[in-house]
Design a protein around this motif. Structure first.
Motif, short mmCIF file in Angstrom:
data_model
loop_
_atom_site.label_atom_id
_atom_site.label_comp_id
_atom_site.label_asym_id
_atom_site.label_seq_id
_atom_site.Cartn_x
_atom_site.Cartn_y
_atom_site.Cartn_z
N ASN A 219 0.82 -1.21 0.00
CA ASN A 219 0.00 0.00 0.00
C ASN A 219 0.86 1.26 0.00
N ASP A 220 0.72 2.06 -1.05
CA ASP A 220 1.53 3.28 -1.19
C ASP A 220 1.22 4.29 -0.09
N GLU A 221 -0.04 4.38 0.30
CA GLU A 221 -0.42 5.38 1.29
C GLU A 221 0.14 5.06 2.66
N TRP A 285 -4.36 11.37 8.39
CA TRP A 285 -3.53 12.28 7.60
C TRP A 285 -3.69 13.72 8.06
N SER A 400 -1.81 13.35 -0.32
CA SER A 400 -2.36 12.18 0.37
C SER A 400 -3.59 12.59 1.17
N ASP A 403 -7.95 9.24 3.19
CA ASP A 403 -7.58 8.32 4.27
C ASP A 403 -8.02 6.91 3.90
#
Length: 418
Positions: A219-221, A285, A400, A403
């Motif tokens: 997961n990039d986030e 975030w 980003s 969420d």
């Protein structure tokens, strides 16, 4: 045994030694370069030992017994070190290194304690992790004040009996917590079916390591969030490292140094107390971005007020420290602990957060900011540089916005990385 009381005693048992160990070693004739080497060895050992303890805790589904063992070994090492340093004969540095390795190898207590807090409170719709974790911060502030006062009155040697006594109290509190039924397996009120399923699966260390890898790689986030945690730890340690040096230069007492810690913690208490509501309302975030901006603002103020050479201004600015830490750390814990719904990884996730923030972020930061301070000969330029780094961090991750856990998604929903 109340969870909050257990957390308070646990953090009280480690704060004085953590804050004053460097000046204790200096007072017994250990050089500054050797103290730096001991600290570096400690960070390196924890980098490997903390994940090992976390994996053992997750495999056995019980962090309490692991904590008891760690505190017992911790008492033995502190007691041994105390008597070696009191000896008229100079203690060989190799012995100090060995004791540092042993103590650091059981230094996973904060990771396992955080895991215990989360597992005990995760089903509470109102209180959550932060409202119990704030008792650890209160203990840290109280211990800093009391420790500074005792050192000013009785000398640095008081650090040893203080640490041994409260470590012993923590062991007693853990035994009571477990025997009173408040700490079922892994400190949580899991129902019998879930516990039986967990026992039948018996995930091994390899499974746990693979799950953590997936968490970071798939997961990039989540990966971006972890980078933000590291950068916050890296910049947060700037003031933590340089403030004591500046207070000493301005002839401030060690009790005043402890007061700065207490004030910073008081600033973060409202955030800790309402962290669950803030998290559910705004998401992780938002919390980490706001915390980063407050940190940047705080450093810019510190770069200005020290030109006035007035210690009283520090206490006001330190309120922002607690707000930043509470926002970043509670959002990190709630977000990453809930990111994986399959498997029992609570201790491993707590260790991941501690490793990212403290071991990697602050570990590298302590070295970097110390050299920058020596290069400029004062802290102002370092504060400005740190403020720019964290501001750029907010700008880089401004995209980003989504969420992984939406505001109204049920808490038990997470990212399935299996």
């Amino acid at each position: 045994m109340s969870l909050n009381l257990l957390i308070f005693v646990s953090y009280l048992s480690t704060c004085v030694w953590s804050r004053y160990q460097s000046i204790v070693f200096l007072s017994y004739g250990v050089s500054a370069s050797r103290i730096g080497l001991l600290k570096s060895i400690g960070y390196l050992v924890k980098l490997f030992s903390a994940p090992a303890w976390a994996a053992l805790s997750d495999v056995k589904f019980d962090p309490v017994n692991c904590l008891i063992f760690c505190y017992v070994v911790g008492i033995l090492t502190i007691y041994t070190l105390w008597h070696l340093l009191l000896d008229d004969n100079k203690t060989p540095f190799a012995i100090l290194i060995l004791l540092r390795i042993v103590r650091s190898s059981v230094g996973a207590v904060s990771n396992l304690t955080d895991s215990l807090i989360f597992e005990t409170t995760k089903n509470d719709k109102v209180k959550g992790y932060g409202r119990s974790r704030m008792w650890g911060s209160l203990a840290w502030g109280a211990g800093s004040i009391v420790g500074g006062y005792l050192i000013d009155k009785a000398g640095l040697g008081i650090v040893f009996p203080f640490t041994i006594f409260w470590n012993g109290c923590t062991i007693l509190a853990l035994v009571c917590f477990k025997n009173c039924g408040r700490a079922s397996k892994r400190g949580t009120k899991m129902d019998n079916n879930k516990l039986e399923n967990s026992k039948n699966k018996q995930p091994g260390v390899r499974h746990i390591v693979n799950e953590i890898k997936k968490l970071l790689l798939v997961n990039d986030e989540i990966r971006a969030f972890c980078i933000c945690i590291v950068l916050n730890g890296f910049v947060m340690t700037l003031a933590d490292s340089l403030l004591p040096l500046q207070i000493e230069a301005l002839k401030g007492s060690r009790q005043f140094s402890g007061m700065t810690t207490l004030v910073s913690i008081l600033g973060g208490l409202p955030v800790f107390y309402h962290s669950k509501a803030i998290y559910l309302r705004f998401g992780p975030w938002w919390m980490i971005r706001v915390g980063s901006l407050i940190l940047s603002f705080r450093l810019l103020i510190l770069a200005t007020i020290f030109n006035l050479a007035d210690l009283n201004y520090i206490l006001v600015v330190q309120l922002l420290h607690g707000i930043t830490f509470a926002l970043v750390y509670t959002s990190s814990t709630e977000y990453l602990q809930r990111a994986v719904k399959n498997g029992n990884l609570s201790s491993s996730i707590s260790t991941l957060i501690n490793t990212l923030y403290f071991t990697v972020g602050q570990g590298v930061g302590n070295v970097f900011w110390g050299h920058l301070y020596e290069f400029f000969g004062r802290a102002n330029e370092a504060y400005v540089f740190g403020a720019l780094i964290i501001a750029v961090n907010v700008w880089l991750f401004r995209g980003s916005q989504k969420d992984v856990m939406k505001r109204k998604v049920p808490e038990e929903v997470g990212i399935d990385v299996v």
